[in-house]
Design an enzyme around this catalytic site. Structure first.
Site, PDB file in Angstrom:
ATOM      1  N   ASP A 360       0.823  -1.208   0.000  1.00 37.54           N
ATOM      2  CA  ASP A 360       0.000   0.000   0.000  1.00 37.54           C
ATOM      3  C   ASP A 360       0.863   1.267   0.000  1.00 37.54           C
ATOM      4  OD1 ASP A 360      -1.395  -2.238   0.939  1.00 37.54           O
ATOM      5  OD2 ASP A 360      -2.763  -1.039   2.150  1.00 37.54           O
ATOM      6  N   GLU A 490      -6.909 -10.565  -4.586  1.00 36.29           N
ATOM      7  CA  GLU A 490      -6.705 -11.698  -3.662  1.00 36.29           C
ATOM      8  C   GLU A 490      -7.866 -12.689  -3.676  1.00 36.29           C
ATOM      9  OE1 GLU A 490      -5.898  -9.361  -0.200  1.00 36.29           O
ATOM     10  OE2 GLU A 490      -3.735  -9.620  -0.364  1.00 36.29           O
ATOM     11  N   LYS A 602     -11.583  -8.683  -6.319  1.00 38.33           N
ATOM     12  CA  LYS A 602     -11.621  -7.950  -5.065  1.00 38.33           C
ATOM     13  C   LYS A 602     -11.148  -6.517  -5.261  1.00 38.33           C
ATOM     14  CE  LYS A 602      -9.624  -8.199  -0.398  1.00 38.33           C
ATOM     15  NZ  LYS A 602      -8.431  -8.704   0.323  1.00 38.33           N
TER      16      LYS A 602
END
Lengths: 767, 767
Positions: A360, A490, A602
C-alpha cells in the site's frame, strides 16, 4: 453503510447525540495521532459500556508467535502485532464519591463529539445526570501535540448544574493493558516500575522479545472557574497503575477543570535507563508552555500541513468532509520525519492487520506524500525499503532463491516477513514490483535521481534477480511463465501467469537494466561500488533480457483483452450486477473456494497495471479492459475504488467516477463495510487523494512537467488541490468554466493543460 | 530409513537390545489394539526417558476448537482429536523401596521385545541392574483381549538374581493424562470419581464437550513362584490416580508376579451411570477365566483372523514380516464389528492427523476388508457413510450447495467436517468420488446389490447432485469444467480441471443414473421411497447427462496423455531422478509455493484414476501414462507406492513393482520417513495388501468371477494369499511354476487364470 451517522461539516467530523451502539465506531473515526503516537477516541473517564481501548506508539511492536492450522515450510516465525500501549488519557471522576460513567447516567443530553481537523483536536461536550441525580455539564478536549510529539494534553471541565458536589479527578496512567489481537495470549508488556511523585507519575515498562522501553508519564493542573488552584493529591498505585486523586468541593454553576499533560518517551529516541529524566523534561517543557500555548502551536502546525495539502470542494459538503478526513488521517499517521516508520493500514486507529508496512505504501501512499510534503518525506519512505534490502534477500533465501534475489515482505515492521498465509506470503509476489515502481515514480515526480545511484539501484538489482529466478521457461508455450502466484486481486490464489505480475516483473527487469546502463554511463563511482557489492554478472543481465523478450502474457483474441490469468475465461462469467444483492459482500456470504472459482475481482488487478503503466496503452485499450473487468469487480478491498475512479474519469465517465470517489472518500465516515469500529482504512485514503488529483484533476507528470486534463463532477461547483512540485506549491482550481492555477515559489512554472502549454507566474516568493 | 532396527522373523516383530533412542519408535511399532481400544507399547513400569504415552478408546474423541491463521468462511468450528485415554497399564515397581526405571539402571542385558502377531501379544524380557546393584530378570507380557474387548491383561514377572529383595508392585490407573496434539491446550477430560476398593480400583471420567463417559478399572493377582498368594494391598489415591501397593520379600532366584486385569467400559456401550457395575462385571469374568484361559482365547481369535487373511511369502523373510505386520495392524485397528467406527490413519498407534475417517477407507481399506472378513464388515463401512449422509448434505450447504447435494468430509468422526485448510477441506472434493466408487466396488466384489436400494442410492444421489452443481459450463471451452480443486496429489492446490476429479465426477453421475434406472426397473418400492425422499427431478437427471456428455478432460496431443490438470505442461519438467538428492523429501526442504509450482506428484493422481477405472483404458494407455507421470512422483504420501506397485506389476515391470512393494510394506518397520515414533501408517497398510493380491497376484473381479494374472518377484520362491469370495475362502498360491488354488466352501468355483477358465473344487465344507 450508515449515511446519517456523521454530521456534514467542511472542517470537522461531528457526532450529535450519544448512542452506546456507536461508541466503538466513533472511537475509530475520532482517533488522534501525531505521527509518533496515536489514540483511539476512548473516553477519559470510566466507561463500562462496550469500548475498544487503543493507545499506540509508532514503531513499537510485538513479534507474536505465528498461528496456523498446519505448518508449511517457509512460514515466518512471527506476526508483528501493533501493540496497545499503556493508557495515558485516563481520568476517573468521582461525584460525591460515586464513579462517573456515561453508561450508568440516567440522562445524557446535548452530546456532541467533534474532531476538528483544521486545528487537530478532539472534543466532547454533553450534559449528563448521574444515578444520584446530579446534573453535570462536561467539556473534554484533547490533542496530541505535533510540536512536542511525545506529549498529549487534555482539558477536562465539569460544571455541576443543579447542586454543589464534591468532585474528584483521578488522573492515572495504566500499563495493565492487553491486545485484542493476540495469537496465543502472550504477555506483551513487562512492567518494571510504577512511580508516584508529588505531582507526577511514571510507569516504566518494556515489550517482551523486542525490548522497547517505554516510560508513560503524567502531570496535572487543577483550575476552579478558570483559575489554577492548589489541590493536594492523594497518591495511589498498584503494580500496573499510578494515580493521583484531586478532590474539590464545587459549587453549583462553578467550573472545575483538570489539565492533564501526559504521554510516552521511549528507547527509540532516548537511552533506556534515562527515560524518567526524559519524561520529566517533556513535562517541564509542556507545563511551562501551558495548555493555551500548546493548543496554539497545534493550530499553527495543522495550518502548515493544510497549506500544503488541502483540497477544497465547493457545493458538496459531504465530499469536502470526506477528502479532508482522508488527508487529516494520513497526516496523523505518518509525517515522514522518521525513516524508521511507515504507514500501517489502520494507522493509529486499531490493531487489525498487524505490521506497519504493506505494498500500500508504495502503490498508494507515496504519490500523496510526494505531492503534499517536502521531497525528503517520500525519500524517507524509499530509504526505509533500502534499509530492509538485506532482510528481503534473507526472505527470498528462505523460499529457495539465491544470489542476492530479494523478495520484500507482504507485511513487516523491521524488514522481516510476518504474514503467514501461504497464498499471500509466498505467492503475492507482485509486491516486489510496487517497490520498484515507487523508485521510478519518485524520480519521475521529484526529478531527484540521486536516490537511484545511492540506494535504489541495489534494490532494483535484488528485485530483478528475484523475477529472473522466479520466471521459468515453459517449453510447451515457448515462453517464460510465472506460475503459482496471487495477484493484487486476492480473490484468486495460486494462479498461473497473472497478467499484472508478469507485466510488472518484466518492467522491473527492464527498468533495472535501463538504470544500470545510466549508472555505467554517468555514475562511474556508484556503478563500480554497486558492481562490487552485488557481483552482478553479464550472464544474469543477458538472461533477464531474454526473459523480458519472451515473457508470456495471457490474451484473449475473442475479447481483445489481456486475461487476468491463465484460464480466467473458463469461469462462469456472471456480472456483479446480476448477482443476488443478498450475496454481497461475497466475502461475508461465500465460502473461500466459491470466491476463488468465481470471476469476481476484489480489487483492480489487470486495471492496476493499466494504472501504473498508463502510457504503455492507448485509451481504447484502457476502455476495452475497463469494460471487460469492471463489471466483475466487487471492490471488497478499500484499495479498489480509487483506481477505478481515476480510470472512469479518464474515460469521461464522470458519474461513475464520482460514485467511486464517494465510496473511497467516505468509506469509513459512512461505514460502508460495517467494520469501522475495528479502525479506519488509512492507506486507501491516499487513494482517495489520487482520485481527485489524478482522476478529476487529471494531473500527470511527464518529461519533468505537470500535465492536466481536468474535469469536474456535475455535483460540484468547483474544487481545488495543492501540489508541491519540485519545491513550488501549485494550487489548482477547477470549476465548470475551466482550470486556474496559483503558484507559490521561486520561479514561474510551465504546465500543460489538455495538451496546451500554460505558463504560471509565481504569486509570492514564500513557500 | 533404518533397515537394521527390527530383527527379521516370519511371525513376530522383534527388537533386540535396549536403545533409549528407539523407545518412542518401538512404542509405535509394538502397539496393541483389539478394535475397541488400543495401546502404544509404553512400559508398564516407570520410565523417565523419552516416551510418548498413548492409550486410545475407539470412537472417543474431542472436538478441539479450530486453529487457523486467518479465518475463512466455511471453515469447520473444530478439529476432531484422537484422545489419549486414561492409563490402565501402569505398574510401578519398588525394589527395596527404590523406583525401578530402565532409564536409571546401570546395566540392561538380553533385552528383547516381541510383538507376536500370530497370537496377538507383546512381551519384553531383560535382565537389569538397579543403581543399588540388584540384578533383576524381568518378563512382562500383555495383550488386549479380542474375546473380551473391554479388557487388557498383563503378566509382569520379576526374579531377583543376585540377592533377595523387598519388591513392591504398585498397579495403578491414571486419568491425569494429556494430549500432545492439542490446538489450544484445552482440558479434554474431566475426572469425577477416583475409587479404591479392597482389590479393585475405578476412575470415572468423561470428555468435555462430547461427554463420553469412561470408567477405567483394574484388579490384580499376585503370584510367588507361580502360586497365587494373598498380599494385603496398601491403597493410595490422588484426584487423578488410584493405586494399590503389594509388597513382598522375594528370595534370590524366586519369581514374583503380578497379573493385572484392566481396561475401560464406556457410555458408547453402557449406561453412563452404571459404568462401575459394568466394570465389575468385566473384571469378574476376566478373573474367573484367568490369565491362561484368556491368553488361549486370544491365540484362537488370532488364529481365526489369520485363517481368513494370512499372506505367506517364501524365500524373503523381510517381505513376509512386512505383509504380516500390515495385516496384523489393520486387524488391530478395525474388525468391522461396530458400524460407528472407522479406520483412522494412525489407528491406535498415535494421535497425529486427528479424526478417524478419511477417503483412505474407501480408496484403500475396503478391498482388504471385503476379501479378508465376512461381507458384513465392508457393508458396515458403507453403512457408516450412509448414516453420515445428512451431515454431508449440511457440509455442502455450508459451502453454498443446495437441494440435497452432499459433500462428504475430508476428515471426520461423526460425519461433520473437521479439517481446516481451505485447499484441502474445500477443494479436495474428489473424496466424494471414492465414496461412490466403494459402493460400486462392494457390489462388484460381494455380488450383494441390496445395499444400493436400501441405502447406497441416496448416497449416490447426494454425491451426483454435488458434482452437478460443482461443475460449471465454460462458454470458452464449450465444455463443462471443474475449477479450483485439489486432486489426490496434494502438491497441487486450487487447480482447474484436475483430470482425476473430472473423471470420477462424470463416473459418479453416470453410475448414479445407471443404478437409478435399475431401481426403476426392478425395485419399485425402493425407487418410490427414494424419489419421495430425495425429490430428484428429471430435469436434474437431464442436466447430469449433459454434463457427462460434455465434461472437459485436459489432454496433451504431443504426449498422448491426459494432463493431471490445466497448465501442467507449463512447469519445469525436471524428473525426480535429476533432482539433487539432498533436496528430498521436498516437503522437508522446499517452501510450499515451490512445491506447488513444481511438477512433483505426492501420490498417484492421474494414475489413481487409471487404477480405479482400469477397464476404461488399454494397457498401452496405462503404460504411456505410467511412463509420463511416475518419473515426477516423489511418493511422499504413504498411499502412493501401492498403486504404482500394482500398475508396475501389470506392466510386467517386476523389479520396479517389487521395490514399490518393499517401500509400502516395510514403510514403518524400516522407518522410511523417520517419523514412526508418531505412529504407524495404518490405512496405507491396506494398500500393501493390494500390492500383493492385485499387483503380483493380479486378482480382479469381473462379471462375478475372480480373474488372476499372477506374477512373482524373482526374490521370492512362492507366495500365497487368501480371499473370502462370496463366502468361500480361496487360497491362491503362486510359485515360479504357476498358480494353484485351494478352496474352502460350499461349492466349486470357476476362476479365470490368464484368460482361461479353471474350475476349483472345494476341499472341505467348513468355512
Amino acid at each position: 453503510m450508515n449515511q446519517d451517522y456523521i454530521t456534514p461539516n467542511e472542517w470537522s467530523i461531528i457526532e450529535d447525540g450519544f448512542d452506546k451502539g456507536r461508541v466503538k465506531s466513533s472511537e475509530s473515526l475520532f482517533s488522534l495521532g501525531n505521527g509518533a503516537m496515536g489514540q483511539r477516541a476512548n473516553f477519559e473517564e470510566t466507561y463500562t459500556g462496550e469500548t475498544f481501548q487503543g493507545s499506540y506508539i509508532a514503531g513499537v511492536y510485538y513479534p507474536d508467535k505465528t498461528r496456523v492450522g498446519w505448518w508449511k515450510n517457509g512460514y515466518p516465525e512471527y506476526f508483528a502485532k501493533v501493540l496497545n500501549a499503556p493508557n495515558w488519557i485516563g481520568i476517573r471522576i468521582l461525584v460525591n464519591g460515586e464513579e462517573f460513567d456515561l453508561n450508568t447516567c440516567t440522562k445524557v443530553e446535548n452530546y456532541q463529539r467533534e474532531l476538528n481537523m483544521k486545528e487537530g483536536w478532539h472534543k466532547r461536550i454533553f450534559t449528563a445526570t448521574t444515578p444520584y441525580g446530579i446534573e453535570l455539564k462536561v467539556e473534554a478536549k484533547r490533542f496530541l501535540s505535533l510540536a512536542h510529539d511525545e506529549l498529549g494534553v487534555i482539558n477536562f471541565n465539569i460544571i455541576p448544574l443543579n447542586q454543589s458536589a464534591e468532585i474528584s479527578f483521578i488522573p492515572y496512567i495504566d500499563a495493565g493493558i492487553t491486545n485484542q489481537d493476540s495469537n496465543w495470549d502472550d504477555k506483551f508488556w513487562e512492567i518494571t516500575n510504577v512511580q508516584n511523585e508529588e505531582k507526577q507519575a511514571f510507569i516504566e515498562s518494556h515489550t517482551n522479545k523486542t525490548h522497547y522501553y517505554v516510560c508513560t508519564f503524567m502531570e496535572s493542573k487543577l483550575l476552579l472557574d478558570g483559575n489554577e488552584i492548589d489541590v493536594t493529591a492523594e497518591k495511589a498505585s498498584t503494580d500496573k497503575q499510578a494515580s493521583l486523586q484531586y478532590t474539590q468541593q464545587v459549587e453549583k454553576g462553578q467550573s472545575f477543570s483538570i489539565q492533564k499533560y501526559a504521554g510516552y518517551v521511549t528507547s527509540l529516541n532516548h537511552e533506556k535507563n534515562q527515560l524518567i529524566d526524559a519524561a520529566k523534561q517533556v513535562l517541564a517543557e509542556g507545563i511551562q508552555l501551558g495548555y493555551d500555548a500548546l493548543l496554539k502551536l497545534q493550530q499553527e502546525a495543522w495550518a502548515n500541513i493544510w497549506a500544503m495539502s488541502d483540497i477544497t470542494i465547493e457545493g458538496d459538503v459531504k465530499a469536502q468532509q470526506g477528502i479532508r478526513f482522508n488527508i487529516f488521517q494520513l497526516n496523523q499517521t505518518y509525517l515522514g520525519k522518521d525513516a524508521r516508520l511507515n504507514i500501517g493500514p489502520k494507522g493509529f486507529t486499531g490493531e487489525k492487520y498487524g505490521g506497519s508496512t504493506y505494498w500500500d505504501t508504495e502503490a498508494y501512499c507515496i504519490p500523496f506524500y510526494m505531492a503534499t510534503k517536502d521531497q525528503e518525506v517520500a525519500r524517507n519512505l524509499l530509504t526505509y525499503r533500502y534499509k530492509h534490502l538485506g532482510k528481503a534477500i534473507e526472505n527470498a533465501e528462505k523460499l529457495g532463491f539465491t544470489n542476492g534475489a530479494a523478495l520484500y515482505p507482504m507485511v513487516t515492521m523491521n524488514g522481516e516477513e510476518s504474514h503467514n498465509e501461504w497464498e499471500i506470503t509466498f505467492e503475492e509476489i507482485h509486491r516486489n514490483g510496487a517497490i520498484a515502481f515507487a523508485i521510478y515514480n519518485y524520480h519521475r515526480f521529484t526529478g531527484d535521481y540521486s536516490y537511484i545511484p545511492e540506494m535504489g539501484m541495489e534494490v532494483l538489482i535484488g528485485i530483478a534477480r528475484f523475477w529472473q529466478q522466479r520466471a521459468t521457461f515453459s517449453t510447451h508455450k515457448n515462453k517464460w511463465v510465472i506460475l503459482g502466484v496471487t495477484g493484487p486481486n486476492e480473490y484468486e490464489n495460486n494462479v498461473n501467469n497473472n497478467w499484472y505480475t508478469n507485466y510488472i516483473a518484466k518492467w522491473c527487469m527492464e527498468y533495472m537494466l535501463e538504470n544500470l546502463n545510466i549508472l555505467k554511463q554517468g555514475f562511474a563511482a556508484d556503478y563500480a561500488r554497486i558492481l562490487e557489492k552485488t557481483n552482478i554478472q553479464d550472464q544474469e543481465l543477458e538472461q533477464m533480457k531474454e526473459i523480458c523478450d519472451a515473457m508470456y502474457f495471457p490474451y484473449s483474441e475473442e475479447h481483445g483483452v489481456y486475461l487476468q490469468q491463465d484460464g480466467f475465461l473458463d469461469k462462469e462469467m456472471i456480472r456483479v450486477k446480476d448477482l443476488d444483492a443478498k450475496q454481497r459482500p461475497i466475502n461475508q456470504h461465500w465460502s473461500w473456494d466459491r470466491i476463488l472459482r468465481s470471476p469476481y475481482i476484489k480489487q483492480a488487478d489487470t486495471l492496476q497495471g493499466f494504472y501504473f503503466f498508463e502510457d504503455h496503452f492507448s485509451e481504447t485499450e484502457l476502455e476495452k479492459h475497463f469494460d471487460f473487468y469492471e463489471p466483475f469487480t466487487v471492490h471488497e478491498s478499500s484499495l479498489s475504488p480509487c483506481v477505478h475512479s481515476i480510470q472512469a474519469a479518464k474515460l469521461n465517465r464522470m458519474e461513475q467516477a464520482y460514485q467511486f470517489y464517494l465510496r473511497t472518500s467516505r468509506l469509513d465516515l459512512d461505514d460502508y463495510n460495517k467494520e469501522v469500529e475495528e479502525g479506519c482504512h488509512i492507506t486507501s485514503m491516499a487513494g482517495t487523494w489520487m482520485s481527485i488529483v489524478e482522476g478529476f484533476g487529471g494531473m500527470r507528470v511527464k518529461d519533468d512537467q505537470l500535465h492536466f486534463s481536468s474535469k469536474i463532477p456535475t455535483q460540484w461547483d468547483s474544487y481545488s488541490f495543492k501540489v508541491n512540485f519540485r519545491n513550488q506549491i501549485l494550487t489548482v482550481k477547477v470549476s465548470k468554466s475551466g482550470v486556474d492555477f496559483k503558484l507559490k515559489g521561486a520561479e514561474q512554472m510551465q504546465v500543460m493543460v489538455n495538451g496546451e502549454s500554460r505558463m504560471i507566474q509565481t504569486e509570492t516568493m514564500s513557500v
